[in-house]
Design an enzyme around this catalytic site. Structure first.
Site, mmCIF file in Angstrom:
data_model
loop_
_atom_site.group_PDB
_atom_site.id
_atom_site.type_symbol
_atom_site.label_atom_id
_atom_site.label_comp_id
_atom_site.label_asym_id
_atom_site.label_seq_id
_atom_site.Cartn_x
_atom_site.Cartn_y
_atom_site.Cartn_z
ATOM 1 C CD GLU A 156 -3.077 -0.994 2.188
ATOM 2 O OE1 GLU A 156 -2.974 -0.158 3.085
ATOM 3 O OE2 GLU A 156 -4.087 -1.711 2.020
ATOM 4 C CD GLU A 169 -4.824 -5.797 2.492
ATOM 5 O OE1 GLU A 169 -5.655 -5.050 3.042
ATOM 6 O OE2 GLU A 169 -3.644 -5.885 2.850
#
Ligand SMILES: *[C@@H]1O[C@H](CO)[C@@H](O)[C@H](O)[C@H]1NC(C)=O
Ligand SMILES: *[C@@H]1O[C@H](CO)[C@@H](O)[C@H](O)[C@H]1NC(C)=O
Ligand SMILES: *[C@@H]1O[C@H](CO)[C@@H](O)[C@H](O)[C@H]1NC(C)=O
Ligand SMILES: *[C@@H]1O[C@H](CO)[C@@H](O)[C@H](O)[C@H]1NC(C)=O
Length: 699
Positions: free
Chosen positions: A186, A257
């Site tokens: 991320e 995710e």
């Protein structure tokens, strides 16, 4: 585990069989194109679920993986936890819950694939985002940017893990189960904070990773500019609608995710994401030609010991399809299993067919995949909030609000995301008390000494940062001073500003006040009424509740006291004495050996703060998971047979007035049949007589 000789024989012959089977394993090639990952020449739609090996025990792994497979998953995804494997620089630990190779081999034995997210920064609500705290002390280091010191250690660790995997033949290119690896995590969230250095770092990270020659593709998640050949992937709840898509036409659409719930902080309620909402978004993502979906988490598990990051509770994603204890959570598990089966039943058509999108109404559309006149699959979506009847190929279909129907043959609906058909829908989890600890005789107590300035060796003429002083060896740091002034200060307010996370203030050994921050607002002020006269001892216990895990410039994050004032007088920059950690921690009085090093007393009815409690108990019969109901306690740490089972914090209530987490998991494998040692360190004045030991069932 005890093995008798005959089962030993059984195990070794099984091993021989497995070894023999390994010789016939065909080496797999993993590549990708704009449609999907390609494994051995086959395009694949893959369902994946996150299970983090250190959040359960090796004894739990086989069952978790079996249930994931039965739930229709193809892939297990895990992070690699650097600070578990290298707690001190140069030390290695890959045993017990840290046995990454064993975990991956177990997945392989059950025929599933693995996505290995190496990070090595992982966030994951894990202490310090997975980075070892010793990195903090490397001169000149800045984490996660174009910084030589960081890049050196990151590359060293990434190479160590890749080599470990290679030496056990775990990459698909070697016949193993790992089909994807991830570098960084991320980074798109923080890249701007690092300016050009962030861009050059991410280019370096991609090159470095590719240079490790794993033979399988790499992904970066939440990284729209992931350099080739890295695949950029989506993280979030609604990738079906939010993902801008691959940054190149020859990269597949991957959701690393898919959040099944959300992590929970102390003071927060659990985040309930319905099975219907999850299924809707996954079906939409596949309808839009997504080909890989990962549930984060499929099994969350337990943040044992002190591994949770700042303010995060000990249970992790308990609302996932497998609950904290590894039990199937309904209706989520069944509903997603049915979704996977419906999609798998037409995956060839989805992968090979031509997609067209047909408008059926103002908020209704069909995603149709057609390969030949005979082969057709369709997803009928109703994105509106009301039930709607649509006509598709002249047949009427009733679509519940915000739902997708899957028609593997373009005719018959085999699944609708909004209709939970499982008969298990009504099953609820129940905690069944098995044992009470409700007599004073059951408990022994040891009171943690409150240090005075004179007792301390570490001194500074200022308030030290707790993170760089304690280095996560403990949650606790004592800040002490002596009030040396002939003129008393009476009826005043002691005002302590802390940068996190919890404070207990003592004057001459008496608690005068406490305070704490929250996940969103870590700084807080504690005010207590005091009278100070010459020679009085002020002892301030600052506690962290996990190291921070998120945000740019993690290395510069601080905790502990910032200023101490008493009515206009500033004590911030004067002689302070420090004690790192607790006496009980130094002596490890939560272990069998350590516990004998101190004199434990009898339980007194008036409970005092900063008290250690110990008792012993027998394991409940059967195989149901075992939990401690700590509802009567305040805040502290718990150990069973010397193993930390996590932080508890019952006195910090949600807006509903409940604790965020009442039950604390004791994995069965930690337990002996009799005489298990339970030790609690209680900061407040909780009542251990009301603790119960429960087992968990669904009924
Ligand atoms: C159709 O899909 C199968 C399975 O993914 C694949 O092996 C095959 O190459 C595809 N065929 C065509 C014509 O694209
Ligand atoms: C390694 O980790 C295991 C548990 O994960 C622990 O029991 C053991 O003490 C550790 N070893 C060392 C040398 O720290
Ligand atoms: C401080 O002293 C005053 C008397 O001077 C007393 O009334 C008060 O209770 C004391 N406060 C505390 C917190 O001890
Ligand atoms: C403060 O601590 C010192 C050292 O432990 C002790 O000698 C002294 O009596 C304490 N002061 C008070 C007011 O209790």
């Amino acid at each position: 585990m005890m093995l008798n000789p005959s089962s030993c024989f059984f195990y070794s012959s099984l091993l021989l069989l497995l070894t023999a089977a390994a010789f016939v394993t065909v080496l797999a090639t993993v590549t990708y194109d704009g449609r999907s990952l390609i494994i051995d020449g086959q395009h694949r739609i893959l369902f994946s679920g996150s299970i983090h090996y250190p959040r359960s025990t090796p004894e739990m792994w086989p069952d978790l993986i079996t249930k994931a497979k039965e739930g229709g998953l193809d892939v297990i995804q895990t992070y690699v936890f650097w600070n578990l494997h290298e707690p001190q620089q140069g030390q290695n630990n890959f045993s017990g819950r840290r046995d990454l190779v064993r975990f991956i081999k177990e997945i392989q034995a059950q025929g599933l694939y693995v996505t290995l997210r190496i990070g090595p920064y992982i966030e994951s609500e894990w202490t310090y985002g997975g980075l070892p705290l010793w990195l903090h002390d490397i001169p000149g280091i800045t984490f996660r940017t174009d910084n030589n010191q960081y890049k050196f250690h990151m590359q060293r660790f990434a190479a160590k893990i890749v080599n470990l995997m290679k030496s056990a033949n775990l990459y698909a290119s070697q016949g193993g189960p790992i089909i994807l690896s991830q570098i960084e995590n991320e980074y798109g969230n923080v890249e701007k904070a690092y300016h050009e250095q962030g861009t050059s770092y991410i280019r370096w990270a991609a090159q470095m990773a590719v240079g490790l020659n794993t033979g399988v593709p790499w992904v970066m998640c939440k990284q729209d500019d992931a350099p080739d050949p890295m695949i950029n992937a989506c993280n979030g709840m609604k990738c079906g609608t939010t993902f801008k898509g691959p940054n190149s036409p020859n990269k597949p659409s991957i959701w690393t995710e898919n959040w099944t719930s959300f992590y929970q902080a102390f003071g927060e309620k659990p985040y309930l994401r319905s099975a219907e909402d999850i299924a809707y978004n996954v079906a939409l993502f596949i309808a839009k030609k997504g080909s890989y979906v990962n549930y984060y988490m499929y099994h969350g598990g337990t943040n044992f010991d002190r591994t949770a990051s700042a303010y995060i509770i000990t249970a992790y994603y308990d609302e996932a399809p497998l609950d904290e204890y590894g039990l199937v959570r309904q209706p989520k598990w069944d509903h997603l299993k049915e979704l996977h089966a419906a999609i798998k039943s037409c995956s060839d058509t989805l992968l090979n067919g031509t997609q067209s999108i047909i408008t059926l109404g103002s908020q209704q559309q069909a995603y149709v995949f057609r390969r030949s006149s005979k082969e057709c699959a369709a997803f009928l979506e109703n994105s509106g909030g009301k039930e709607s009847t649509v006509k598709f190929q002249n047949i009427p279909y009733v679509l519940p609000p915000r739902s997708i129907s899957i028609l593997p043959d373009c005719k018959k609906v085999t699944f609708n995301s909004g209709k939970v058909s499982t008969q298990n829908n009504a099953r609820v989890r129940a905690m069944i008390p098995q044992l009470k600890f409700n007599t004073a005789e059951r408990w022994k107590v040891y009171t943690e000494a409150i240090p005075n300035f004179d007792d301390t060796k570490l001194r500074a003429n200022k308030l030290l940062d707790q993170i760089s002083t304690v280095k996560d060896t403990s949650d606790y740091l004592w800040y002490t001073f002596r009030f040396n002034d002939k003129a008393p200060i009476v009826q005043s307010l002691l005002r302590v500003l802390s940068q996190g996370h919890v404070l207990h203030a003592f004057i001459n050994g008496v608690l005068v006040g406490s305070g704490h921050g929250t996940l969103d607002s870590r700084s807080f002020v504690t005010e207590c009424k005091v009278n100070l006269t010459n020679g009085m001892n002020v002892s301030l216990l600052s506690a962290t509740v996990g190291m921070p895990a998120s945000g740019a410039y993690l290395e510069s994050k601080v905790a502990g006291l910032r200023s101490v004032k008493v009515q206009g007088r500033d004590f911030t920059n004067q002689a302070w004495g420090y004690q790192v950690g607790l006496q009980g921690e130094k002596l490890q009085i939560y272990t069998d050996i350590g516990s004998s090093k101190v004199q434990w007393g009898n339980f007194q009815s008036s409970v005092k703060p900063l008290t250690w409690y110990q008792t012993t108990f027998d394991a409940p019969a059967g195989k149901d998971p075992v939990v401690l109901n700590l509802g009567s306690m305040g805040k502290g740490l718990a150990w069973v047979n010397g193993q930390g089972i996590g932080r508890y914090w019952l006195s910090f209530h949600t807006e509903n007035g409940d604790p965020s987490q009442t039950w604390y998991h004791i994995p069965r494998s930690l337990l002996k049949s009799t005489g298990n040692l339970l030790v609690l360190f209680e900061e407040e004045t909780g009542n251990p007589l009301e603790i119960t030991l429960d087992t968990v069932i669904y009924k």
